[in-house]
Scaffold this motif. Structure first.
Motif, PDB file in Angstrom:
ATOM      1  N   LEU A  74       6.894   3.606   7.066  1.00  0.00           N
ATOM      2  CA  LEU A  74       6.747   4.119   5.923  1.00  0.00           C
ATOM      3  C   LEU A  74       8.388   4.580   5.310  1.00  0.00           C
ATOM      4  O   LEU A  74       8.510   4.835   3.987  1.00  0.00           O
ATOM      5  CB  LEU A  74       5.924   5.213   5.595  1.00  0.00           C
ATOM      6  N   ALA A 118       1.992  -5.852   4.977  1.00  0.00           N
ATOM      7  CA  ALA A 118       0.973  -5.277   4.764  1.00  0.00           C
ATOM      8  C   ALA A 118       0.781  -4.498   3.318  1.00  0.00           C
ATOM      9  O   ALA A 118       0.260  -4.802   2.305  1.00  0.00           O
ATOM     10  CB  ALA A 118       0.068  -4.675   5.832  1.00  0.00           C
ATOM     11  N   GLU A 119       1.632  -3.591   3.275  1.00  0.00           N
ATOM     12  CA  GLU A 119       1.652  -2.746   2.139  1.00  0.00           C
ATOM     13  C   GLU A 119       2.168  -3.314   0.848  1.00  0.00           C
ATOM     14  O   GLU A 119       1.347  -3.396  -0.084  1.00  0.00           O
ATOM     15  CB  GLU A 119       2.410  -1.606   2.194  1.00  0.00           C
ATOM     16  N   MET A 172       6.655  14.055  -3.541  1.00  0.00           N
ATOM     17  CA  MET A 172       7.568  12.749  -3.737  1.00  0.00           C
ATOM     18  C   MET A 172       7.701  12.662  -5.146  1.00  0.00           C
ATOM     19  O   MET A 172       7.000  13.003  -6.019  1.00  0.00           O
ATOM     20  CB  MET A 172       6.757  11.519  -3.376  1.00  0.00           C
ATOM     21  N   ILE A 175       9.580   7.256  -8.983  1.00  0.00           N
ATOM     22  CA  ILE A 175      10.301   6.800  -9.894  1.00  0.00           C
ATOM     23  C   ILE A 175       9.422   5.516 -10.655  1.00  0.00           C
ATOM     24  O   ILE A 175       9.211   4.694  -9.956  1.00  0.00           O
ATOM     25  CB  ILE A 175      11.605   6.154  -9.311  1.00  0.00           C
ATOM     26  N   ARG A 177      11.074   7.608   0.060  1.00  0.00           N
ATOM     27  CA  ARG A 177       9.703   8.186   0.446  1.00  0.00           C
ATOM     28  C   ARG A 177       9.934   8.723   2.084  1.00  0.00           C
ATOM     29  O   ARG A 177      10.635   8.300   3.041  1.00  0.00           O
ATOM     30  CB  ARG A 177       8.815   6.957   1.019  1.00  0.00           C
ATOM     31  N   GLY A 220       4.013  -3.335   8.936  1.00  0.00           N
ATOM     32  CA  GLY A 220       3.518  -2.334   7.885  1.00  0.00           C
ATOM     33  C   GLY A 220       3.961  -2.558   6.794  1.00  0.00           C
ATOM     34  O   GLY A 220       3.162  -2.854   5.841  1.00  0.00           O
ATOM     35  N   PHE A 247      -0.190   3.998   0.311  1.00  0.00           N
ATOM     36  CA  PHE A 247      -0.384   3.690   1.700  1.00  0.00           C
ATOM     37  C   PHE A 247      -0.097   4.856   2.443  1.00  0.00           C
ATOM     38  O   PHE A 247      -0.540   5.053   3.729  1.00  0.00           O
ATOM     39  CB  PHE A 247       0.682   2.581   1.979  1.00  0.00           C
ATOM     40  N   ARG A 290      -0.086  -4.230  -2.563  1.00  0.00           N
ATOM     41  CA  ARG A 290       0.487  -3.816  -3.877  1.00  0.00           C
ATOM     42  C   ARG A 290       0.597  -4.916  -4.821  1.00  0.00           C
ATOM     43  O   ARG A 290       0.281  -4.793  -5.883  1.00  0.00           O
ATOM     44  CB  ARG A 290       1.641  -2.821  -3.733  1.00  0.00           C
ATOM     45  N   MET A 300      -2.761  -6.586  -5.800  1.00  0.00           N
ATOM     46  CA  MET A 300      -3.174  -5.630  -6.957  1.00  0.00           C
ATOM     47  C   MET A 300      -2.541  -5.806  -8.231  1.00  0.00           C
ATOM     48  O   MET A 300      -3.271  -5.898  -9.300  1.00  0.00           O
ATOM     49  CB  MET A 300      -3.010  -4.257  -6.382  1.00  0.00           C
ATOM     50  N   ASP A 346      11.238   3.080  -0.988  1.00  0.00           N
ATOM     51  CA  ASP A 346      10.140   1.970  -1.623  1.00  0.00           C
ATOM     52  C   ASP A 346      10.750   0.740  -2.266  1.00  0.00           C
ATOM     53  O   ASP A 346      11.414   1.124  -3.119  1.00  0.00           O
ATOM     54  CB  ASP A 346       9.121   2.821  -2.505  1.00  0.00           C
ATOM     55  N   THR A 365       9.621   0.275  -6.543  1.00  0.00           N
ATOM     56  CA  THR A 365      10.144   1.215  -7.174  1.00  0.00           C
ATOM     57  C   THR A 365      11.367   2.097  -7.018  1.00  0.00           C
ATOM     58  O   THR A 365      11.663   2.494  -7.794  1.00  0.00           O
ATOM     59  CB  THR A 365       8.949   2.376  -7.411  1.00  0.00           C
ATOM     60  N   GLY A 366      11.691   1.952  -5.753  1.00  0.00           N
ATOM     61  CA  GLY A 366      13.150   2.517  -5.497  1.00  0.00           C
ATOM     62  C   GLY A 366      12.849   3.935  -5.079  1.00  0.00           C
ATOM     63  O   GLY A 366      13.801   5.192  -5.162  1.00  0.00           O
ATOM     64  N   THR A 367      11.580   4.557  -5.095  1.00  0.00           N
ATOM     65  CA  THR A 367      11.369   5.975  -4.712  1.00  0.00           C
ATOM     66  C   THR A 367      11.631   6.237  -3.228  1.00  0.00           C
ATOM     67  O   THR A 367      11.291   5.482  -2.396  1.00  0.00           O
ATOM     68  CB  THR A 367       9.857   6.206  -4.972  1.00  0.00           C
ATOM     69  N   ASN A 417      -5.488  -5.266 -10.514  1.00  0.00           N
ATOM     70  CA  ASN A 417      -6.197  -4.307  -9.711  1.00  0.00           C
ATOM     71  C   ASN A 417      -7.664  -4.716  -9.565  1.00  0.00           C
ATOM     72  O   ASN A 417      -8.692  -3.827  -9.314  1.00  0.00           O
ATOM     73  CB  ASN A 417      -6.190  -2.770 -10.576  1.00  0.00           C
ATOM     74  N   LEU A 438       2.629   2.878  11.795  1.00  0.00           N
ATOM     75  CA  LEU A 438       2.617   2.547  10.188  1.00  0.00           C
ATOM     76  C   LEU A 438       3.564   3.575   9.546  1.00  0.00           C
ATOM     77  O   LEU A 438       4.122   3.550   8.719  1.00  0.00           O
ATOM     78  CB  LEU A 438       1.169   2.558  10.023  1.00  0.00           C
ATOM     79  N   LEU A 466      -1.686   1.822  -6.338  1.00  0.00           N
ATOM     80  CA  LEU A 466      -1.465   2.251  -5.123  1.00  0.00           C
ATOM     81  C   LEU A 466      -0.029   2.934  -5.328  1.00  0.00           C
ATOM     82  O   LEU A 466       0.112   4.193  -4.736  1.00  0.00           O
ATOM     83  CB  LEU A 466      -1.368   1.322  -3.964  1.00  0.00           C
TER      84      LEU A 466
END
Lengths: 516, 185
Positions: A182, A451-452, B57, B60, A193, A448, B71, A456, A459, A186, A189-191, A464, A178, B66
């Protein structure tokens, strides 16, 4: 029903070209070879082939891989029967009676029984997939994020806690997988990670790098660690008629069918492959044998070879069904196959039959052809395949290492990939050394993200509200199944382990080559 | 890690010797029969990396409940719990259990080291030294590590394999492998 047959005929039309037949045959040969050799598995073989098939067209690559997948299950029993060293964990159950048959001078019959068993299981399961996979895919089109999250969670818990020898070790492997999944940008959001400013990590860690490192490099290091600690095994000569006599055939036939029946349901459960069903088939036959007038188990019972082999390939067949229709990999090899689909821009799952129907049907037709080819090259020639066991281990593993590094380098000529391969190879070695299973790593890496993001999405769609996760009959039944599995695990562990003791002992002995 | 328990020089030569008969006489070192300690350590490192990554982190936009970190927290927690439990289980094991585990975990560290060295050398030097030389060296390192003492023949077999792969891949699949020192630039 007629629909499926028309589609399948179309599939045969696509697959019956000289080139595709060549790929099927090549896959069958490669698969049998890796199956025969202890320590090599079809998952590793497909992982090593992945980077080298970039230039092939998708259908050619996929039928090659599925030939390897099935072939591995044909070949794995050869070494078990002739040398008492199963080529893979899936052949352990076959080895007990198979080697007993070989010692009693019936090696050719044992090999033939196992080849026909593998054929029966494969053909029956693939036929079921042809008829039921489209229905299953239809059902799965109704899946929302909640259902997918339940499915992924089910797979995680099943493979790491329920099936694994030690739930804690299974969860350790799951956590590592997992975490690897990760890394990267992302999707929602384009973050960035866990990339730590390394540009090569923005796209995540390539699944090819992970599978090659975990399966191939880890395996090479593991066998290096065992140099000098391996016992010598003697090859039993296989001589005489490779056919089954009438009474032998009549004894084996019901066992083949029972084995296939046991194997099919396990393909769609993420149980980490064919070990569980092969053992289940073996112990069923042993129970039945006790009631006979002349019990044969221990002395080389043909049923003890027939049933586990059929179960193994039946599991592989229905695992293809689960992979194609639900996008759910139920074993390490299936996980690598899923990576292969993604490499060609296809996403196994409910929409695959609509979007890439032609390829799916051709692949299913190819699977049926592959089992026939495998039967032809295994039934009379198993003793010849056993000659592969004479190949020096040192060159075999050196060759695997060269191909592993070549594969990782070929995916992107990236130093980062090679560094990750070194680290993950060392981690996989530490895992193998302590008996931590590897399959959960691959399942976690593949599922993984599913699932994530489905959690999301669920939610986000429901404002939520956690109850959305248990709001449909499908999710409820998946969670109920999960609970049942956990209860069964706890019960099994608390119960005094009398009947399974023999099997576990053998499993530990051979867990060196344990993998699907 | 410092593994003191197995002196590689005292290993029996690679061949079919009856394994681990004299095992119980040797005294247990701290690491014997506690292989999980390594896995526990790996998991705790993973958890630390995830926590550091999550804290630093640069998120953005709005990721919802979450977000991109949720996660990560979960996996970090899972890794920590499992890592601690594995470590505790390893430390609490009885000497008898550890003895039988140690017998199963016996490892030829010299062989592992040589193979690992070959792979690391390949990874580090492939761009500079080139495919042909590095693949040959790695092949020989692995084959030697796995107990084949004929180093010259290992190098020869490795060279042939590396050359064939280079020809096949550059010629037929258009995959360029670095020529490095042999490139004549």
């Amino acid at each position: 029903m007629m629909d499926q047959l028309t589609h399948l005929m179309g599939g045969f039309g696509d697959v019956l070209t000289p080139m595709n037949l060549l790929w099927i045959t090549l896959g069958a040969f490669l698969g049998t070879a890796v199956g025969v050799m202890p320590g090599l598995g079809s998952a590793m073989a497909v992982a090593l082939l992945l980077p080298m098939t970039f230039t092939l067209d998708p259908l050619a690559a996929l039928i090659l891989f599925s030939g390897v997948y099935f072939g591995g299950l044909f070949g794995d029993s050869t070494a078990g029967i002739l040398m008492n060293t199963p080529g893979n964990s899936t052949a352990i159950a076959t080895t007990f009676e198979g080697h007993a048959m070989a010692r009693a001078g019936r090696a050719p019959q044992a090999l033939a029984t196992s080849a026909i068993g593998a054929f029966t299981g494969g053909v029956l399961a693939t036929t079921l997939v042809v008829f039921f996979a489209p229905t299953m895919a239809d059902l799965a089109t109704k899946f929302g994020p909640g259902e997918y999250f339940a499915l992924a969670l089910f797979a995680f818990v099943a493979i790491s806690a329920i099936v694994s020898e030690s739930p804690l070790k299974g969860l350790a492997a799951l956590a590592i997988g997992l975490a690897l999944a990760l890394v990267g940008t992302d999707q929602s959001t384009g973050t960035a990670r866990f990339t730590f400013e390394v540009p090569a990590l923005f796209d995540g860690i390539s699944i090819v790098v992970i599978t090659v490192a975990v399966l191939a490099v880890g395996e090479v290091l593991h066998s290096a660690g065992r140099v000098g600690h391996r016992g010598a095994h003697e090859l039993v000569r296989s001589k005489g008629r490779p056919w089954l006599s009438g009474p032998e055939f009549r004894a084996a036939l019901p066992a083949w069918l029972r084995g296939a029946g046991i194997g099919v349901p396990f393909g769609i459960i993420p149980a980490g492959g064919a070990e569980v069903p092969t053992f289940l088939a073996y112990s069923t036959e042993r129970q039945l044998d006790r009631r006979r007038r002349k019990p044969m188990f221990g002395k080389g019972a043909i049923q003890g070879v027939a049933a586990p082999e059929a179960a193994g390939n039946a599991t592989a067949g229905s695992a293809m069904g689960a992979l194609l229709s639900l996008g759910l990999p139920t074993s390490a090899t299936a996980a690598v196959l899923l990576a292969a689909f993604q490499q060609y821009g296809m996403q196994p799952g409910p929409l695959l039959f609509e979007r890439n129907g032609a390829i799916v049907w051709a692949l299913l037709a190819g699977l049926l052809l592959a089992t026939v080819v495998l039967l032809i090259i295994n039934l009379p020639f198993a003793p010849l395949w056993a000659k592969l066991l004479l190949l020096p281990q040192s060159y075999l593993y050196a060759g695997i290492t060269v191909f592993a590094c070549l594969g990782v380098y070929a995916t992107g000529a990236s130093k980062t990939d090679l560094a990750i391969m070194c680290v993950l190879g060392a981690v996989a070695f530490a895992m193998r050394r302590t008996g931590v299973p590897l399959a959960p790593v691959l399942i976690a890496v593949i599922l993984g993200p599913l699932a994530e993001y489905s959690l999301r999405d669920a939610m986000a769609n429901s404002g939520n509200d956690p109850l959305t996760l248990v709001s449909s009959p499908i999710t409820l039944s998946l969670y109920a199944l999960l609970l049942l599995g956990l209860v069964w695990t706890v019960w099994r562990r608390l119960r005094p382990a009398a009947p399974a003791a023999v099997e576990e002992e053998h499993e530990e002995e051979t867990s060196g080559s344990g993998r699907t | 890690m410092s593994h003191t328990r197995l002196d590689p020089a005292a290993e029996p030569p690679p061949a079919g010797r009856p394994p681990e008969t004299e095992e119980p006489t040797s005294p247990l070192s701290f690491w014997d029969g506690r292989g999980e300690l390594v896995i526990g350590a790996i998991l705790l490192v993973v958890a630390t990396v995830l926590v550091t990554g999550n804290l630093g982190m640069n998120v953005i936009g709005d990721g919802g409940l979450l977000g991109p970190q949720g996660f990560g927290w979960f996996v970090a927690a899972l890794a920590t719990v499992v890592g601690v439990l594995l470590t505790v289980a390893a430390l609490r094991r009885s000497p008898e259990q550890r003895r039988s585990m140690a017998a199963r975990e016996r490892t030829n560290w010299r062989a592992v080291g040589l193979v690992m060295l070959g792979i690391i050398a390949f990874s580090a030097l492939i761009d500079i030294v080139g495919w042909l030389i590095m693949a040959t060296v790695m092949f020989a390192a692995v084959a030697t590590g796995l107990g084949n003492r004929n180093v010259v023949r290992n190098l020869a077999v490795g060279f042939v394999m590396a050359a064939v792969i280079q020809i096949v891949f550059s010629g037929m699949l258009d995959l360029n492998l670095p020529s490095g020192l042999l490139g004549g630039r």
